[in-house]
Design a protein around this motif. Structure first.
Motif, PDB file in Angstrom:
ATOM      1  N   ALA A 147      76.750   3.954  43.325  1.00  0.00           N
ATOM      2  CA  ALA A 147      78.070   3.803  42.719  1.00  0.00           C
ATOM      3  C   ALA A 147      79.102   3.430  43.775  1.00  0.00           C
ATOM      4  N   ASP A 148      79.019   4.058  44.937  1.00  0.00           N
ATOM      5  CA  ASP A 148      79.939   3.736  46.034  1.00  0.00           C
ATOM      6  C   ASP A 148      79.684   2.330  46.562  1.00  0.00           C
ATOM      7  N   LEU A 149      78.420   1.940  46.663  1.00  0.00           N
ATOM      8  CA  LEU A 149      78.085   0.587  47.111  1.00  0.00           C
ATOM      9  C   LEU A 149      78.631  -0.449  46.134  1.00  0.00           C
ATOM     10  N   SER A 150      78.552  -0.145  44.843  1.00  0.00           N
ATOM     11  CA  SER A 150      79.084  -1.057  43.840  1.00  0.00           C
ATOM     12  C   SER A 150      80.576  -1.290  44.054  1.00  0.00           C
ATOM     13  N   ASN A 151      81.315  -0.212  44.277  1.00  0.00           N
ATOM     14  CA  ASN A 151      82.750  -0.340  44.507  1.00  0.00           C
ATOM     15  C   ASN A 151      83.042  -1.181  45.742  1.00  0.00           C
ATOM     16  N   LYS A 152      82.290  -0.961  46.807  1.00  0.00           N
ATOM     17  CA  LYS A 152      82.501  -1.707  48.050  1.00  0.00           C
ATOM     18  C   LYS A 152      82.199  -3.196  47.858  1.00  0.00           C
TER      19      LYS A 152
ATOM     20  N   VAL B   8      75.450  -5.288  39.426  1.00  0.00           N
ATOM     21  CA  VAL B   8      74.056  -4.811  39.338  1.00  0.00           C
ATOM     22  C   VAL B   8      73.935  -3.391  39.870  1.00  0.00           C
ATOM     23  N   THR B   9      74.533  -3.117  41.026  1.00  0.00           N
ATOM     24  CA  THR B   9      74.424  -1.763  41.588  1.00  0.00           C
ATOM     25  C   THR B   9      75.156  -0.741  40.727  1.00  0.00           C
TER      26      THR B   9
ATOM     27  N   LEU C  94      79.984 -17.307  47.547  1.00  0.00           N
ATOM     28  CA  LEU C  94      79.732 -16.045  48.257  1.00  0.00           C
ATOM     29  C   LEU C  94      80.379 -14.875  47.511  1.00  0.00           C
ATOM     30  N   GLY C  95      81.614 -15.078  47.075  1.00  0.00           N
ATOM     31  CA  GLY C  95      82.288 -14.025  46.316  1.00  0.00           C
ATOM     32  C   GLY C  95      81.546 -13.686  45.039  1.00  0.00           C
ATOM     33  N   ALA C  96      81.016 -14.711  44.366  1.00  0.00           N
ATOM     34  CA  ALA C  96      80.267 -14.482  43.125  1.00  0.00           C
ATOM     35  C   ALA C  96      78.996 -13.677  43.389  1.00  0.00           C
ATOM     36  N   LEU C  97      78.338 -13.942  44.524  1.00  0.00           N
ATOM     37  CA  LEU C  97      77.128 -13.187  44.867  1.00  0.00           C
ATOM     38  C   LEU C  97      77.468 -11.716  45.128  1.00  0.00           C
ATOM     39  N   LEU C  98      78.542 -11.472  45.878  1.00  0.00           N
ATOM     40  CA  LEU C  98      78.972 -10.087  46.106  1.00  0.00           C
ATOM     41  C   LEU C  98      79.379  -9.428  44.795  1.00  0.00           C
ATOM     42  N   HIS C  99      80.078 -10.190  43.974  1.00  0.00           N
ATOM     43  CA  HIS C  99      80.524  -9.713  42.664  1.00  0.00           C
ATOM     44  C   HIS C  99      79.323  -9.312  41.802  1.00  0.00           C
TER      45      HIS C  99
END
Length: 376
Positions: free
Chosen positions: A12-17, A142-143, A132-137
């Motif tokens: 959940a924290d990784l998702s926020n980051k 997903v996470t 790149l932003g879309a991949l992080l998004h």
């Protein structure tokens, strides 16, 4: 990963980051797009085909008197092909104008051949950063789902994250299909940032399990198609706005005025494609997505029968989904009617998107109904 009934705080924290990282990258991409819009095609020489402008010699002479170092004229052939005769590049700008029987306003624009080299580079960087932003998004979405072992759209925060991603994905799909739509990058990235900003500040909800009514395979089918439709409808909405602005600019120029609508600089509007380009793009996107929106409503009705025992109860969400469907149906019908093409049909498209937007934000936040479990 924890059991389905629990929450994995690390994921959940990784998702926020990842979502915040995507916002940072989108912000840089936005500035790159702004640079392209500001410096692209500055001072481009308008050159039409020899069919419209007379002989090639006259066209070349006219371009040279306006400061062009080289002249390019692409003439439309009899069989629909083109023949490149020369190239136009402005001194000190590196701008290029290539025409094939069209006006220059139909050719130039961010991502078109008419950009200066530095603006074109900025545009390419902007697209790369958007990817790149879309991949992080996507990683953040997903996470988020993995943190609770479910599909990541159970509340307004998750809907908004997915909606912002759908906007960006729709834009990138159009680019990948070889469409010259890089000019869409700035409004798409800006809207995505605003949506994520609202999601992370006003709508944020910690990772948690779904209420029993949402435990269904239809969650993935119904909600995912609704989110995709929203992203596509937004792309069409931007194209409609630009059509109205470009059409108003053309009329102002024809009337002898030197600024764009609401006093905007004429240089911005000159760099955009023709008004007809925006009009056609908006119509094609809406026409393509409308059947999927129809399926979304049908899928929701099937899910409602499985969860509540009735296909339709005129719940506020159901009602506004139907109103949105009717609005887009009216728009598509208007486009097929000669007297309602152009600006009249565009106004209907804006009204239809306004219905969709109210259905998304207004109904979920301000109206109480069976869909209120979406929460904020």
């Amino acid at each position: 990963m924890h059991l389905a009934s629990g929450v994995d705080p690390q994921l959940a924290d990784l998702s926020n980051k990842l979502i915040y990282s995507a916002m940072v990258v989108y912000t840089i991409a936005m500035f790159a797009h702004m640079f392209e819009w500001t410096f692209g095609s500055k001072g481009a020489v308008a050159v039409r085909s020899t069919e419209q402008s007379g002989s090639l010699a006259e066209t070349v002479a006219a371009a040279e008197t306006k400061g062009a170092k080289k002249v390019t004229v692409t003439v439309a052939g009899a069989g629909g092909g083109t023949t490149t005769l020369t190239r136009t590049a402005l001194a000190g700008e590196g701008a290029t104008v290539v025409t094939s029987g069209r006006g220059a306003d139909e050719v130039d624009g961010p991502g078109a051949a008419g950009n200066s080299q530095r603006a074109d580079l900025a545009g390419r960087i902007a697209v790369s950063l958007t990817v790149l932003g879309a991949l992080l998004h996507a990683g953040g979405i997903v996470t988020r789902g993995l943190s609770v072992s479910r599909w990541p759209w159970g509340n307004m925060y998750e809907f908004s994250c997915a909606f912002a991603f759908a906007m960006t994905a729709a834009y990138l799909v159009l680019l990948a299909s070889k469409k010259n739509v890089r000019w869409l990058g700035l409004p798409v990235v800006l809207a995505g940032l605003l949506t994520l900003g609202i999601a992370t500040t006003v709508l944020y909800t910690d990772s948690e399990q779904l209420v029993p009514a949402l435990h269904s395979p239809w969650l993935a089918i119904h909600v995912s198609t609704a989110i995709f439709c929203g992203g596509a409808f937004y792309a069409a909405f931007i194209a409609t706005l630009l059509y109205l602005g470009k059409d108003a600019f053309d009329k102002r120029i024809a009337a002898g005025l030197t600024t764009g609508p609401l006093g905007t600089p004429a240089s911005i509007w000159r760099r955009l494609p023709a008004a007809s380009t925006f009009d056609k793009l908006s119509y094609r996107i809406n026409a393509l997505v409308f059947p999927l929106w129809t399926f979304t409503i049908i899928a929701g009705a099937i899910w409602a029968e499985a969860a509540w025992g009735k296909y339709w109860e005129w719940d506020p969400k159901e009602t506004w989904s139907f109103i949105t469907w009717v609005a887009y149906a009216c728009y598509l019908h208007a486009r097929a009617t000669a007297g309602w093409k152009g600006r009249k049909a565009a106004y209907l498209a804006l009204a239809a998107f306004a219905c969709w937007l109210f259905n998304y934000y207004g109904v979920n936040i301000f109206v109480t109904g069976k869909h209120s479990y979406a929460g904020i």
